[in-house]
Motif scaffolding. Structure first.
Motif, short mmCIF file in Angstrom:
data_model
loop_
_atom_site.label_atom_id
_atom_site.label_comp_id
_atom_site.label_asym_id
_atom_site.label_seq_id
_atom_site.Cartn_x
_atom_site.Cartn_y
_atom_site.Cartn_z
N VAL A 62 0.92 -0.81 0.25
CA VAL A 62 -0.22 0.15 0.19
C VAL A 62 0.81 1.36 -0.13
CG1 VAL A 62 -1.84 1.21 1.57
CG2 VAL A 62 -1.41 -1.26 1.14
N SER A 63 0.61 2.14 -1.04
CA SER A 63 1.50 3.61 -0.95
C SER A 63 0.65 4.27 -0.97
CB SER A 63 2.28 3.22 -2.13
OG SER A 63 2.91 2.49 -2.58
N GLU A 64 0.34 5.39 -0.35
CA GLU A 64 0.04 6.77 0.00
C GLU A 64 0.06 7.99 -0.92
OE1 GLU A 64 -1.75 9.90 3.19
OE2 GLU A 64 -1.10 7.78 3.74
N TYR A 69 -4.52 5.98 -2.24
CA TYR A 69 -4.02 4.88 -1.69
C TYR A 69 -3.83 3.93 -3.16
CZ TYR A 69 -4.66 5.92 2.72
OH TYR A 69 -4.12 7.13 4.14
N LEU A 83 -9.90 7.22 -0.25
CA LEU A 83 -9.59 7.21 0.79
C LEU A 83 -10.46 6.90 1.90
CD1 LEU A 83 -8.30 7.48 4.05
CD2 LEU A 83 -9.20 9.05 3.89
N PHE A 86 -10.87 2.75 0.46
CA PHE A 86 -9.55 1.92 0.84
C PHE A 86 -9.65 1.11 1.87
CE2 PHE A 86 -5.88 2.00 3.34
CZ PHE A 86 -4.95 0.82 2.59
N CYS A 105 2.13 5.72 4.60
CA CYS A 105 1.45 6.08 5.09
C CYS A 105 1.53 6.15 6.52
CB CYS A 105 0.72 4.17 4.88
SG CYS A 105 0.40 3.77 3.31
#
Length: 611
Positions: A62-64, A69, A83, A86, A105
């Motif tokens: 998971v990459s913000e 995301y 958001l 996710f 994150c």
């Protein structure tokens, strides 16, 4: 008498009560459709979560990015979620996720959900803000957590890099009863007290420990008292030494911390199989004969040994007899005689030498190994290395993998030429990487076992040279690289069409290639030729890449590619950055189709298409 067959009629209630029907329906939905269906009713939600996502969501990355995301499922498919979506998806999968990697994150609700992942066994956090309370909750709720990694994470309160022993105490880690692997990576300027290492040794029972920060000892009465105890090694750290198999330690940034490590820890690693030592003290000779002998005697099961930025002064390069892999990175003081001893006296299977400085005269040395199978050499700082490993003074009959690296900027236009006789030095070579270096074309004809080749193109590279590679009788993978600042005129034919050239030589062209990889501009220089080659090699995959998405996904280029006469008709889909895209749909509306996918570069910064 024939009877008419009518499709069975199922009511909505029957469908909802039939888990097999719901599962088949869910399999027909893509990921985002599954997420929407999970909101419809309890039956859909339970079917998708328990039967579909149970397997596909075991491993999440998971990459913000700006309140969105990017989620990767099982290292295959990428999806972009807002958001709200996710957090809903993450909450639904709290019993499914076993392996989780979080990148940048920092949302509070995400941290709260993280603490509820009951079956989590692997957690890696990169550039995330961490509160010790979160780790405490993880320890209480995720009782099966075995691997924990912090990569340049920040402490929540002070907004500076998380420091083990200060922002995260060893007492908190002790609460994780199943913890086997701990990795804490910091930038080199982050200081960690040596006392923290001692606390880890006394209190944790790990199989793997990696610490990348500046380790200092500034004089503590506590350590002095411990050293004075005659039985400290027998009682305090018995469990740690018994279980530890892999240790990556460093940077030792003052002499006192290194000497304490040598005295307190190094003599007791009887079960250690992998050891990496980083000493950030260029002017201190800290690897001498006594230390080398101590490592050899204390670690009888050692298989992998790596020295980083160490300074040596050795008469006899003593190594454990069990050693199979040796890595030397930015090391000083090793002599050519030491290198000769390493190769000939020890049954190494792999040797890596990166940016090393070798002292003395190599004129009388003969470099030979009957056991070495893999060799990696960085030559930009060692002029003599080219002569040594490409002349009659060397012989490596068992080497199957050779990585020849050269990061010198001048080699973009003037690459190193490996001398003749290369095939005699490495007669069984199967995998070859040449970075800013090249072999004479005739040498490739002698490498009869070569199956994989990765080579950098450079200014002045000629077509006949590349054509020699395409005629190889053994090559299965050919990867062509090109620095962004290189402009090449490489093209199959200068005075005639590619089709004519192909017909002239098609009998001798390789039929063994399974993968041909090249930069986009090389493909564009002679697109008809490469497609013709692909047409004649039915099992081959053609992969091309670029550093800029607007060049790779240009509408005119994609139209030309898909509508080309030689584009293989049997290819129903093409792989665009790990997304399977239907060719027919893409031809109908390139812009709309491309907008419906999320395309991201790979770990090397490349956008790619594979046919």
């Amino acid at each position: 008498m024939a009877t008419s067959m009518e499709p069975s009629q199922l009511s909505a209630k029957q469908i909802l009560n039939n888990s097999l029907v719901l599962e088949n329906i869910s399999h027909c939905l893509n990921f985002k459709e599954q997420l929407k269906a999970a909101r419809v009713c309890k039956e859909f939600r339970e079917t998708i979560v328990q039967f579909i996502w149970r397997s596909s969501c075991k491993d999440l990355v998971v990459s913000e990015r700006d309140d969105t995301y990017m989620v990767t499922l099982n290292q295959t498919q990428d999806y972009c979620l807002g958001l709200k979506d996710f957090l809903q998806f993450f909450k639904l999968n709290r019993r499914n996720v076993q392996k989780l990697t979080l990148k940048n994150c920092n949302h509070r609700k995400l941290r709260e959900l993280l603490e509820q992942l009951e079956h989590l066994t692997y957690l890696e956090m990169q550039y995330c803000k961490i509160a010790e309370k979160t780790i405490e909750e993880l320890a209480k709720n995720c009782k099966g957590l075995k691997t924990l990694t912090f990569d340049r994470c920040l402490a929540e309160n002070c907004n500076s890099e998380l420091i083990l022993g200060q922002d995260l105490t060893v007492d908190t880690l002790v609460l994780m009863s199943c913890l086997e692997e701990l990795n804490v990576y910091n930038r080199h300027k982050v200081k960690m007290k040596y006392e923290t290492l001692w606390d880890i040794v006394r209190n944790l029972r790990l199989t793997k420990l990696s610490i990348n920060s500046s380790i200092f000892y500034e004089g503590s009465e506590r350590i002095r008292d411990l050293v004075a105890l005659e039985n400290y090694s027998q009682a305090a750290a018995l469990n740690f030494y018994k279980t530890l198999e892999s240790l990556d330690i460093g940077r030792f940034s003052n002499r006192a911390s290194w000497l304490l490590f040598v005295k307190l820890q190094l003599p007791h690693f009887r079960n250690l199989q992998s050891l990496s030592i980083f000493i950030d003290l260029a002017n201190c000779v800290l690897i001498n004969d006594s230390v080398a002998t101590l490592i050899s005697d204390a670690c009888p099961r050692l298989r992998k040994l790596c020295f980083k930025q160490c300074k040596f002064q050795l008469q006899d390069f003593s190594l454990p007899v069990s050693l199979e892999h040796l890595c030397l990175v930015w090391c000083w003081g090793i002599t050519w005689q030491n290198l000769q001893q390493i190769l000939q006296d020890y049954p190494l299977e792999e040797l890596v030498s990166l940016n090393g400085h070798y002292d003395g005269d190599d004129g009388q040395c003969f470099y030979h190994s009957e056991s070495l199978q893999s060799l990696t050499i960085e030559t930009s700082l060692i002029k003599d290395m080219v002569d040594i490993f490409s002349c009659a003074k060397s012989l490596f009959p068992q080497v199957t993998t050779l990585k020849w690296l050269n990061s010198s900027e001048c080699c973009y236009t003037h690459p190193q030429e490996m001398r003749y006789g290369f095939s005699k030095i490495f007669p069984r070579l199967q995998e070859l990487l040449l970075e800013q270096a090249y072999l004479p074309a005739r040498e490739f004809e002698q490498l009869i076992c070569l199956q994989s080749l990765q080579i950098s193109l450079y200014e002045g590279m000629s077509w006949p040279y590349l054509f020699t590679l395409l005629k190889s009788s053994s090559l299965q993978q050919l990867k062509l690289e090109m620095p962004t600042n290189i402009i090449t005129s490489l093209c199959p034919v200068l005075t005639a069409g590619p089709d004519w050239h192909m017909k002239l030589y098609q009998i001798s062209l390789t039929r063994n290639l399974k993968l041909l990889e090249m930069p986009l501009k090389l493909l564009q220089n002679a697109l008809p030729f490469w497609l013709d080659l692909l047409h004649h090699s039915q099992e081959m995959k053609l992969k091309f890449y670029d550093w800029y998405s607007h060049k790779m996904f240009n509408q005119m280029f994609l139209q030309t590619l898909l509508n080309a006469e030689k584009f293989p008709s049997m290819r129903r889909t093409i792989d665009i950055c790990n997304n399977k895209v239907d060719c027919q749909i893409l031809r109908k509306n390139i812009v709309k189709t491309m907008e419906s996918y999320e395309f991201h570069c790979n770990s090397r910064g490349h956008y790619f298409i594979e046919i």
